[in-house]
Design an enzyme around this catalytic site. Structure first.
Site, mmCIF file in Angstrom:
data_model
loop_
_atom_site.group_PDB
_atom_site.id
_atom_site.type_symbol
_atom_site.label_atom_id
_atom_site.label_comp_id
_atom_site.label_asym_id
_atom_site.label_seq_id
_atom_site.Cartn_x
_atom_site.Cartn_y
_atom_site.Cartn_z
ATOM 1 N N ASP A 1 5.661 5.839 8.899
ATOM 2 C CA ASP A 1 6.255 5.685 7.577
ATOM 3 C C ASP A 1 6.851 7.018 7.140
ATOM 4 O O ASP A 1 6.251 8.075 7.359
ATOM 5 C CB ASP A 1 5.182 5.233 6.582
ATOM 6 C CG ASP A 1 5.758 4.716 5.279
ATOM 7 O OD1 ASP A 1 6.422 5.499 4.564
ATOM 8 O OD2 ASP A 1 5.537 3.540 4.971
ATOM 9 N N ILE A 2 8.021 6.988 6.507
ATOM 10 C CA ILE A 2 8.668 8.239 6.086
ATOM 11 C C ILE A 2 8.041 8.810 4.812
ATOM 12 O O ILE A 2 8.277 9.964 4.484
ATOM 13 C CB ILE A 2 10.191 8.072 5.906
ATOM 14 C CG1 ILE A 2 10.522 7.022 4.857
ATOM 15 C CG2 ILE A 2 10.865 7.758 7.226
ATOM 16 C CD1 ILE A 2 11.995 6.977 4.467
ATOM 17 N N ASN B 1 1.841 -6.565 2.095
ATOM 18 C CA ASN B 1 2.233 -6.936 0.739
ATOM 19 C C ASN B 1 3.169 -8.140 0.834
ATOM 20 O O ASN B 1 4.044 -8.166 1.696
ATOM 21 C CB ASN B 1 2.948 -5.776 0.046
ATOM 22 C CG ASN B 1 2.053 -4.563 -0.096
ATOM 23 O OD1 ASN B 1 0.894 -4.663 -0.457
ATOM 24 N ND2 ASN B 1 2.597 -3.402 0.214
ATOM 25 N N GLU C 1 8.387 -3.866 -1.090
ATOM 26 C CA GLU C 1 9.643 -3.227 -1.488
ATOM 27 C C GLU C 1 10.799 -3.581 -0.561
ATOM 28 O O GLU C 1 11.953 -3.542 -0.970
ATOM 29 C CB GLU C 1 9.463 -1.708 -1.537
ATOM 30 C CG GLU C 1 8.478 -1.272 -2.607
ATOM 31 C CD GLU C 1 8.244 0.234 -2.612
ATOM 32 O OE1 GLU C 1 8.891 0.951 -1.824
ATOM 33 O OE2 GLU C 1 7.395 0.671 -3.395
ATOM 34 N N HIS D 1 6.218 -6.764 6.998
ATOM 35 C CA HIS D 1 5.743 -5.554 7.656
ATOM 36 C C HIS D 1 4.289 -5.302 7.295
ATOM 37 O O HIS D 1 3.807 -5.720 6.253
ATOM 38 C CB HIS D 1 6.607 -4.337 7.327
ATOM 39 C CG HIS D 1 6.718 -4.019 5.871
ATOM 40 N ND1 HIS D 1 7.492 -4.760 4.999
ATOM 41 C CD2 HIS D 1 6.169 -3.030 5.127
ATOM 42 C CE1 HIS D 1 7.407 -4.238 3.780
ATOM 43 N NE2 HIS D 1 6.606 -3.186 3.835
ATOM 44 N N MET D 2 3.614 -4.650 8.198
ATOM 45 C CA MET D 2 2.199 -4.348 8.074
ATOM 46 C C MET D 2 2.042 -2.832 8.032
ATOM 47 O O MET D 2 2.664 -2.130 8.816
ATOM 48 C CB MET D 2 1.487 -4.940 9.292
ATOM 49 C CG MET D 2 0.030 -4.671 9.405
ATOM 50 S SD MET D 2 -0.617 -5.412 10.941
ATOM 51 C CE MET D 2 -0.441 -7.145 10.568
ATOM 52 N N HIS D 3 1.220 -2.353 7.110
ATOM 53 C CA HIS D 3 0.902 -0.932 7.032
ATOM 54 C C HIS D 3 -0.437 -0.694 7.725
ATOM 55 O O HIS D 3 -1.409 -1.378 7.432
ATOM 56 C CB HIS D 3 0.761 -0.477 5.576
ATOM 57 C CG HIS D 3 1.992 -0.629 4.753
ATOM 58 N ND1 HIS D 3 2.834 0.426 4.481
ATOM 59 C CD2 HIS D 3 2.521 -1.709 4.127
ATOM 60 C CE1 HIS D 3 3.823 0.005 3.724
ATOM 61 N NE2 HIS D 3 3.665 -1.290 3.494
#
Length: 114
Positions: free
Chosen positions: A31-32, A88, A96, A101-103
């Site tokens: 992640d940036i 999310n 967002e 997507h998965m964190h």
């Protein structure tokens, strides 16, 4: 630019990203704006707008995303102490980018969720 196109461009190498894993089903990259020492996004290579779009035809993708996150956690030596997986779904949950997507977060003691 529609924000979901960002992930499509990362998958196809049109936007530079720190990719840590890629196969024919998923792509994982750092992640940036990391929220933890290890913060990796895992995305399907096929566009799925949100978790609500998982169905009988694509349900294997979510399993592969989870399996990939476990392997990345082990590779980054955070599997023993612990890590967090977050998906999310839509605006009220904080999604967002309109692309499933998965964190994967770890590398420190994480604060409890509200």
């Amino acid at each position: 630019m529609e924000n979901s196109l960002i992930f499509t461009k990362i998958i196809h190498g049109k936007i530079p990203a720190n990719i840590v894993y890629q196969d024919k089903i998923v792509t994982a990259f750092k992640d940036i704006k990391p929220k933890a020492p290890i913060h990796i996004l895992i995305i399907p290579n096929t566009f799925i707008k949100s978790l609500n779009e998982i169905n009988t035809n694509n349900k294997n993708i979510i399993t592969h995303m989870l399996y990939t996150s476990i392997q990345i956690a082990k590779k980054n030596n955070i599997s023993e102490k612990g890590y967090r997986i977050i998906i999310n779904c839509n605006e009220h949950a904080g999604q967002e980018i309109n692309y499933l997507h998965m964190h994967l977060l770890g590398g420190k003691k994480l604060n409890p969720l509200n």
